[in-house]
Design a protein around this motif. Structure first.
Motif, PDB file in Angstrom:
ATOM      1  N   GLN A 114      12.394 -51.189 135.160  1.00 33.03           N
ATOM      2  CA  GLN A 114      12.257 -51.892 134.367  1.00 33.03           C
ATOM      3  C   GLN A 114      11.188 -53.135 134.821  1.00 33.03           C
ATOM      4  O   GLN A 114      10.371 -53.532 133.967  1.00 33.03           O
ATOM      5  N   CYS A 115      11.152 -53.415 135.857  1.00 29.96           N
ATOM      6  CA  CYS A 115      10.153 -54.348 136.427  1.00 29.96           C
ATOM      7  C   CYS A 115       8.543 -54.001 136.254  1.00 29.96           C
ATOM      8  O   CYS A 115       7.757 -54.926 136.114  1.00 29.96           O
ATOM      9  N   ARG A 116       8.511 -52.888 136.339  1.00 29.10           N
ATOM     10  CA  ARG A 116       7.230 -52.014 136.437  1.00 29.10           C
ATOM     11  C   ARG A 116       6.571 -52.096 135.019  1.00 29.10           C
ATOM     12  O   ARG A 116       5.207 -52.272 134.769  1.00 29.10           O
ATOM     13  N   GLU A 151       8.314 -53.606 131.819  1.00 26.82           N
ATOM     14  CA  GLU A 151       8.613 -54.714 130.947  1.00 26.82           C
ATOM     15  C   GLU A 151       8.394 -56.110 131.536  1.00 26.82           C
ATOM     16  O   GLU A 151       8.921 -56.293 132.508  1.00 26.82           O
ATOM     17  N   GLU A 152       7.914 -57.187 130.825  1.00 20.18           N
ATOM     18  CA  GLU A 152       7.629 -58.338 131.332  1.00 20.18           C
ATOM     19  C   GLU A 152       9.066 -58.990 131.318  1.00 20.18           C
ATOM     20  O   GLU A 152       9.654 -59.171 130.233  1.00 20.18           O
ATOM     21  N   LYS A 202       5.697 -57.340 140.879  1.00 20.42           N
ATOM     22  CA  LYS A 202       6.357 -55.911 141.152  1.00 20.42           C
ATOM     23  C   LYS A 202       5.827 -55.305 142.018  1.00 20.42           C
ATOM     24  O   LYS A 202       6.345 -54.224 142.762  1.00 20.42           O
ATOM     25  N   THR A 210       1.248 -56.271 132.418  1.00 28.80           N
ATOM     26  CA  THR A 210       2.313 -55.359 132.096  1.00 28.80           C
ATOM     27  C   THR A 210       3.495 -55.461 133.170  1.00 28.80           C
ATOM     28  O   THR A 210       2.981 -55.862 134.406  1.00 28.80           O
ATOM     29  N   GLY A 211       4.527 -55.626 132.870  1.00 31.81           N
ATOM     30  CA  GLY A 211       5.608 -55.940 134.000  1.00 31.81           C
ATOM     31  C   GLY A 211       5.558 -57.199 134.470  1.00 31.81           C
ATOM     32  O   GLY A 211       5.141 -58.101 134.197  1.00 31.81           O
TER      33      GLY A 211
END
Length: 323
Positions: free
Chosen positions: A300-302, A304-305, A291, A286-287
């Motif tokens: 968003q980094c956490r 969304e890849e 991160k 994930t992400g």
């Protein structure tokens, strides 16, 4: 548009770690959604820290490990779906040079017998023809033909890696995977082996995948560089443009590379610092894989890849902070 020699699409390799006490399964993702290609007579460098999935990727590309999902096409043929006999034939054109040159050779066989092994396996030539081929290969890698009667313990590490390269070339491959092939060698010998690989590429029209954690070595041999982090490709760019890398992790690797200019090194270190890595297996499902270490990460980094996006003609980067 010419078809690439090697094409990889959405490749994944997951291992299962079973807790025997509670009989629970834990998925350990080694590589995740890797897509790349290698053109004919091109060298693709793959760089990243230890444990990022470089060697697992190499084994999947060679057919030594079965990926969890994804596709690997070599010269238009799907490796991941190939049966044993087809895979055996493909390996004539797809060879590998491993990191430890001594462990890659049988200590009880002469180096001549080790080089002859692939020729015998594929029933190529009679005894005298094979001996002539061994002589040619040893001379091609900068050794004397009479060395074929010696045993591995009689050679230095650099000489042993030359012998491994000779064996990899025995079947006239189209692609050679060099998996940390110069990492165990000192600086001078390392440079000599890299120069040898470049010369052999020009003479035999070979493509390379050159895997290393040393950006200075990769810049010396590669045409393009793919940067791996946590099992994913986070940036692909021409080797000559490495100083213009955009991903925070690539900039960090550049800051760790040795340079003779102290001022330049200080500037690199100042602009590319990362937070300390967390202990334990990284969460890459994930992400963003960076991160937990990137000082500039956002929410968003956490969750969304980031996907690879093209920011130049052939420069790709996976980062939410880069438009």
């Amino acid at each position: 548009m010419k078809q690439p020699l090697l094409s990889v699409a959405n490749l994944k390799k997951h291992y299962i770690d079973r807790d025997t006490f509670f009989a629970r399964k834990k998925v350990l993702p080694a590589i995740e959604n890797v897509s790349l290609h290698v053109d004919r007579q091109e060298t693709l460098g793959i760089v990243g820290e230890s444990g990022c999935g470089k060697s697992t990727l190499a084994r999947c590309l060679m057919g030594l490990e079965q990926p969890t999902s994804g596709q690997v096409q070599f010269d238009g043929i799907e490796i991941t779906a190939a049966g044993p006999e087809l895979l055996r034939q493909l390996r004539r054109k797809l060879q590998i040079v491993f990191q430890d040159p001594y462990a890659a050779l049988n200590p009880f066989k002469t180096v001549g017998d080790s080089i002859a092994e692939p020729l015998i396996n594929y029933n190529l030539g009679n005894y005298h023809e094979r001996q002539g081929k061994i002589d040619q290969l040893l001379i091609a890698v900068g050794l004397k033909s009479e060395y074929k009667t010696r045993y591995p313990h009689q050679f230095s590490g650099g000489q042993l890696q030359r012998i491994n390269i000779a064996r990899a070339l025995a079947l006239n491959p189209a692609l050679v995977v060099c998996d940390e092939a110069v990492s165990n060698l000192d600086g001078i010998v390392k440079a000599q082996i890299v120069d040898l690989l470049r010369r052999l590429q020009a003479e035999h029209h070979i493509s390379y995948i050159f895997i290393s954690h040393d950006l200075n070595v990769v810049k010396r041999i590669a045409d393009r560089v793919a940067v791996m982090l946590g099992g994913k490709i986070v940036e692909i760019l021409p080797a000559q443009d490495l100083e213009n890398a955009r991903h925070p992790y690539t900039r960090y690797l550049l800051s760790a590379a040795l340079t003779g200019d102290p001022a330049r090194r200080r500037q690199r270190n100042k602009s590319a610092a990362l937070n300390e890595a967390e202990h334990g297996y990284p969460d890459i499902l994930t992400g963003c894989a960076l991160k937990h270490r990137c000082p500039e990460f956002c929410e968003q980094c956490r969750v969304e890849e980031p996907l690879l996006k093209t920011i130049g003609s052939i420069h790709q980067v996976a980062c939410h902070l880069i438009g």
